[in-house]
Scaffold this motif. Structure first.
Motif, PDB file in Angstrom:
ATOM      1  N   LYS A   5       3.139 -13.630 -31.252  1.00 16.08           N
ATOM      2  CA  LYS A   5       2.590 -13.835 -29.845  1.00 16.08           C
ATOM      3  C   LYS A   5       3.750 -14.394 -28.789  1.00 16.08           C
ATOM      4  N   GLU A   6       4.390 -15.216 -29.329  1.00 13.89           N
ATOM      5  CA  GLU A   6       5.738 -15.787 -28.348  1.00 13.89           C
ATOM      6  C   GLU A   6       6.494 -14.448 -28.149  1.00 13.89           C
ATOM      7  N   ASP A   7       6.781 -13.453 -28.850  1.00  9.71           N
ATOM      8  CA  ASP A   7       7.892 -12.491 -28.565  1.00  9.71           C
ATOM      9  C   ASP A   7       6.977 -11.529 -27.284  1.00  9.71           C
ATOM     10  N   TYR A   8       5.732 -11.371 -27.595  1.00 11.42           N
ATOM     11  CA  TYR A   8       4.994 -10.416 -26.708  1.00 11.42           C
ATOM     12  C   TYR A   8       4.957 -11.257 -25.229  1.00 11.42           C
ATOM     13  N   LEU A   9       4.605 -12.455 -25.346  1.00  8.33           N
ATOM     14  CA  LEU A   9       4.681 -13.209 -23.928  1.00  8.33           C
ATOM     15  C   LEU A   9       5.942 -13.201 -23.127  1.00  8.33           C
ATOM     16  N   ASN A  10       7.026 -13.498 -24.182  1.00 10.72           N
ATOM     17  CA  ASN A  10       8.262 -13.361 -23.475  1.00 10.72           C
ATOM     18  C   ASN A  10       8.822 -12.138 -22.781  1.00 10.72           C
ATOM     19  N   LEU A  11       8.347 -10.905 -23.514  1.00 10.38           N
ATOM     20  CA  LEU A  11       8.522  -9.656 -23.059  1.00 10.38           C
ATOM     21  C   LEU A  11       7.520  -9.548 -21.562  1.00 10.38           C
ATOM     22  N   VAL A  12       6.370  -9.944 -21.544  1.00 11.45           N
ATOM     23  CA  VAL A  12       5.763  -9.653 -20.409  1.00 11.45           C
ATOM     24  C   VAL A  12       6.485 -10.624 -19.229  1.00 11.45           C
ATOM     25  N   ALA A  13       6.792 -11.591 -19.758  1.00 14.30           N
ATOM     26  CA  ALA A  13       7.711 -12.432 -18.669  1.00 14.30           C
ATOM     27  C   ALA A  13       8.924 -11.751 -18.102  1.00 14.30           C
ATOM     28  N   ARG A  14       9.543 -11.113 -18.979  1.00 16.10           N
ATOM     29  CA  ARG A  14      10.898 -10.257 -18.791  1.00 16.10           C
ATOM     30  C   ARG A  14      10.289  -8.977 -17.488  1.00 16.10           C
ATOM     31  N   ILE A  15       9.189  -8.391 -18.073  1.00 14.37           N
ATOM     32  CA  ILE A  15       8.885  -7.433 -17.211  1.00 14.37           C
ATOM     33  C   ILE A  15       8.528  -7.718 -15.843  1.00 14.37           C
ATOM     34  N   ARG A  16       7.551  -8.865 -15.787  1.00 15.28           N
ATOM     35  CA  ARG A  16       7.163  -9.583 -14.438  1.00 15.28           C
ATOM     36  C   ARG A  16       8.259  -9.865 -13.678  1.00 15.28           C
ATOM     37  N   GLU A  17       9.045 -10.569 -14.228  1.00 19.67           N
ATOM     38  CA  GLU A  17      10.135 -11.086 -13.291  1.00 19.67           C
ATOM     39  C   GLU A  17      10.949  -9.668 -12.581  1.00 19.67           C
ATOM     40  N   ARG A  18      10.948  -8.673 -13.129  1.00 17.14           N
ATOM     41  CA  ARG A  18      11.700  -7.392 -12.792  1.00 17.14           C
ATOM     42  C   ARG A  18      10.678  -6.603 -11.696  1.00 17.14           C
ATOM     43  N   MET A  19       9.498  -6.553 -12.301  1.00 20.44           N
ATOM     44  CA  MET A  19       8.441  -5.943 -11.640  1.00 20.44           C
ATOM     45  C   MET A  19       7.230  -6.635 -11.326  1.00 20.44           C
ATOM     46  N   PRO A  20       7.125  -7.565 -10.285  1.00 21.01           N
ATOM     47  CA  PRO A  20       6.110  -8.415 -10.096  1.00 21.01           C
ATOM     48  C   PRO A  20       4.722  -8.002 -10.016  1.00 21.01           C
ATOM     49  N   ASP A  21       4.799  -6.801  -9.368  1.00 23.10           N
ATOM     50  CA  ASP A  21       3.534  -5.981  -8.933  1.00 23.10           C
ATOM     51  C   ASP A  21       3.028  -5.225 -10.142  1.00 23.10           C
ATOM     52  N   ILE A  22       3.601  -5.008 -11.121  1.00 24.36           N
ATOM     53  CA  ILE A  22       3.110  -4.077 -12.238  1.00 24.36           C
ATOM     54  C   ILE A  22       1.770  -4.121 -12.823  1.00 24.36           C
ATOM     55  N   SER A  23       1.252  -3.165 -13.078  1.00 27.69           N
ATOM     56  CA  SER A  23      -0.129  -3.342 -13.770  1.00 27.69           C
ATOM     57  C   SER A  23      -0.011  -3.092 -15.194  1.00 27.69           C
ATOM     58  N   LEU A  24      -0.625  -4.174 -15.756  1.00 29.61           N
ATOM     59  CA  LEU A  24      -0.288  -4.262 -17.138  1.00 29.61           C
ATOM     60  C   LEU A  24      -1.719  -3.999 -17.849  1.00 29.61           C
ATOM     61  N   THR A  25      -1.856  -2.862 -18.903  1.00 27.85           N
ATOM     62  CA  THR A  25      -3.019  -2.947 -19.547  1.00 27.85           C
ATOM     63  C   THR A  25      -2.706  -3.111 -21.228  1.00 27.85           C
ATOM     64  N   THR A  26      -3.813  -3.259 -21.855  1.00 31.47           N
ATOM     65  CA  THR A  26      -3.701  -3.373 -23.581  1.00 31.47           C
ATOM     66  C   THR A  26      -4.718  -2.720 -24.144  1.00 31.47           C
ATOM     67  N   ASP A  27      -4.199  -3.095 -25.616  1.00 31.01           N
ATOM     68  CA  ASP A  27      -5.544  -2.641 -26.532  1.00 31.01           C
ATOM     69  C   ASP A  27      -5.515  -3.997 -27.479  1.00 31.01           C
ATOM     70  N   LEU A  28      -6.785  -4.295 -27.715  1.00 34.30           N
ATOM     71  CA  LEU A  28      -7.434  -5.421 -28.601  1.00 34.30           C
ATOM     72  C   LEU A  28      -8.266  -5.060 -29.630  1.00 34.30           C
ATOM     73  N   ILE A  29      -8.106  -5.567 -30.845  1.00 35.25           N
ATOM     74  CA  ILE A  29      -8.899  -5.445 -31.778  1.00 35.25           C
ATOM     75  C   ILE A  29      -9.655  -6.930 -31.914  1.00 35.25           C
ATOM     76  N   VAL A  30     -10.946  -6.890 -32.096  1.00 35.54           N
ATOM     77  CA  VAL A  30     -11.577  -8.218 -32.592  1.00 35.54           C
ATOM     78  C   VAL A  30     -12.162  -7.937 -33.933  1.00 35.54           C
ATOM     79  N   GLY A  31     -12.011  -8.948 -34.421  1.00 34.68           N
ATOM     80  CA  GLY A  31     -12.957  -8.870 -35.970  1.00 34.68           C
ATOM     81  C   GLY A  31     -11.891  -8.441 -37.064  1.00 34.68           C
ATOM     82  N   PHE A  32     -10.448  -8.389 -36.888  1.00 32.82           N
ATOM     83  CA  PHE A  32      -9.639  -8.006 -37.811  1.00 32.82           C
ATOM     84  C   PHE A  32     -10.008  -8.911 -38.961  1.00 32.82           C
TER      85      PHE A  32
END
Length: 481
Positions: free
Chosen positions: A324-351
């Motif tokens: 989780k921390e790796d992912y959030l750090n990656l998002v922070a680096r992306i948003r630092e360079r591209m503040p207006d980027i649109s982020l979308t994702t996939d999520l699985i509930v009930g694994f």
């Protein structure tokens, strides 16, 4: 674009060539001669019903399959009953398999009414031995069965069936290489998908894809660039680069090239105005790729970055190879360079094994990242994957309850994000006349958000400046300025 003269000039008086794609040109021409005779008997054009299920990789395969059949002489129609029915199947979820069996049950009577009808099955579902055995036993009226690795062989498989008048089964365990220079059709004249690689090496514990699509195989960069340039010369202004994990592009090539470097070269294409890509695995998204995206004038301001779960423990069970921390750090680096980027994702509930605490970790990620949109799913037990045998399968009612809570959080965040955009101007590629209101045209922003505006057919295929006048939750109303 593709030179059909290559097929027309093929000599079919002797044996079929051994090398590809000349071998397929030979069989396409042979099948066309048969189709011309059929047309004379029927007194009309032959018709094709193309039934595509699943992901954009399947959709791209279907464009190639339809082009082969179009050359042979088949005209695509919307009706389910046609002279040739081709099911390009998906097997990500077992429900998809059940739907296919239901369709085949219906087609049994249609085949009795029209014995000349040809029925072909291809795609990921056909890579499963149990599926093929079931079709052979329960649906023997199917004429052709082939998989994901040899879609380019459709004409040869078809010709073999015509000669034998029996079911032809041609499913490979592994691909034998990538065959270039085959025809393809496009749904839109102004945008197109381009495969840059095939297969997957990640083996996420819930996913059947590596088993049915095979291991990663990257196309040569010069072949990709040639295709992109030809598309741009033919009026395409937007390309979508496709792969199960585009971030690992180049790993199987002898040449020292990666995805970021490929993007730099694609961006140089004259006439091309927009570049999209999917899908990106977070573990392979490099700083170089972030730099390329941040400095680009053509790469769209949208990144689909599947996380699947917000719980590090569940991510480990999923074999995702980040925390989780790796992912959030990656998002922070992306948003630092591209503040207006649109982020979308996939999520699985009930694994399997997901606790309430694990689910709350997922909600925490959703609220911290603030995705523009989320493709969310309740875990579907998939036979043949490690997760299917895991203990702690989450009860259906628990998974459904969590899913509804997730959807509520996603809706609220998406609503807030779109409302913040109202009043702003942005560029949209106008893609089609609105299906509900013909006075509207529907376009897509660089962020991948949909906008509906008053407009005419003359707008279609053009990138227009629009003012976003109203938020409708997941899409906008706007006006062309």
């Amino acid at each position: 674009m593709f030179d059909f003269g290559l097929i027309d000039r093929t000599d079919i008086s002797g044996e079929a060539p051994a090398e590809e794609p000349a071998r397929q040109y030979y069989f396409m021409k042979k099948c066309r001669l048969w189709a011309q005779e059929e047309e004379k008997k029927l007194g009309r054009k032959l018709t094709l019903s193309m039934q595509t299920m699943g992901c954009q990789m399947n959709a791209r395969d279907s464009e190639k399959l339809e082009a082969i059949l179009a050359f042979i002489g088949y005209e695509a129609v919307d009706e389910a009953a046609a002279d040739f029915i081709l099911y390009n199947t998906c097997t990500v979820r077992e429900n998809a398999n059940l739907k296919v069996y239901g369709r085949l049950g219906y087609m049994k009577n249609q085949k009795k009414k029209n014995p000349r009808m040809k029925i072909a099955m291809c795609g990921c579902m056909m890579q499963e031995l149990s599926v093929v055995e079931k079709i052979k036993k329960s649906y023997p009226f199917v004429d052709m069965i082939f998989g994901t690795h040899n879609v380019y062989k459709l004409a040869e498989i078809f010709y073999t069936h015509l000669q034998s008048e029996r079911m032809v089964l041609d499913v490979w365990k592994e691909a034998e290489g990538i065959v270039e220079d085959l025809p393809s059709v496009r749904k839109f004249p102004f945008k197109a998908g381009v495969n840059i690689m095939y297969g997957c090496n990640n083996f996420c514990s819930y996913c059947i894809v590596p088993y049915v699509r095979g291991r990663e195989r990257s196309r040569q960069p010069e072949e990709i660039l040639r295709e992109v340039r030809e598309l741009a010369a033919d009026g395409v202004v937007e390309v979508m680069l496709l792969g199960q994990n585009v971030n690992s592009y180049g790993n199987t090539l002898e040449a020292d090239v990666n995805f970021a470097q490929l993007l730099r070269e694609v961006e140089k294409t004259d006439g091309l105005e927009r570049i999209r890509f999917m899908t990106s695995h977070p573990k392979d998204l490099s700083e170089e790729l972030i730099d390329v995206m941040a400095g680009s004038t053509k790469i769209c301001s949208h990144l689909h970055l599947p996380i699947q779960s917000g719980s590090t423990r569940i991510l480990r069970e999923m074999n995702r190879r980040y925390t989780k921390e790796d992912y959030l750090n990656l998002v922070a680096r992306i948003r630092e360079r591209m503040p207006d980027i649109s982020l979308t994702t996939d999520l699985i509930v009930g694994f399997p094994g997901e606790t309430e605490e694990d689910f709350l970790e997922t909600l925490d990620v959703v609220r911290r990242v603030r995705y523009d949109s989320v493709y969310s799913f309740i875990y579907s037990r998939r036979t043949g994957t490690p997760a299917a045998a895991m203990e702690g399968q989450v009860p259906e009612e628990v998974a459904k309850g969590r899913f509804q809570r997730l959807l509520e959080a996603i809706r609220n965040i998406s609503k807030e994000i779109t409302e913040e955009q109202v009043g702003r101007e942005a560029e949209a590629l106008m893609e089609e006349i609105n299906g509900h209101d013909p006075s509207l045209v529907t376009g897509r922003l660089s962020s991948n958000a949909v906008v509906h505006c008053k407009g005419t057919p003359a707008c279609i295929g053009k990138i227009c400046r629009v003012r976003l006048t109203e938020s409708r939750g997941f899409y906008f109303m706007g006006e062309i300025v």
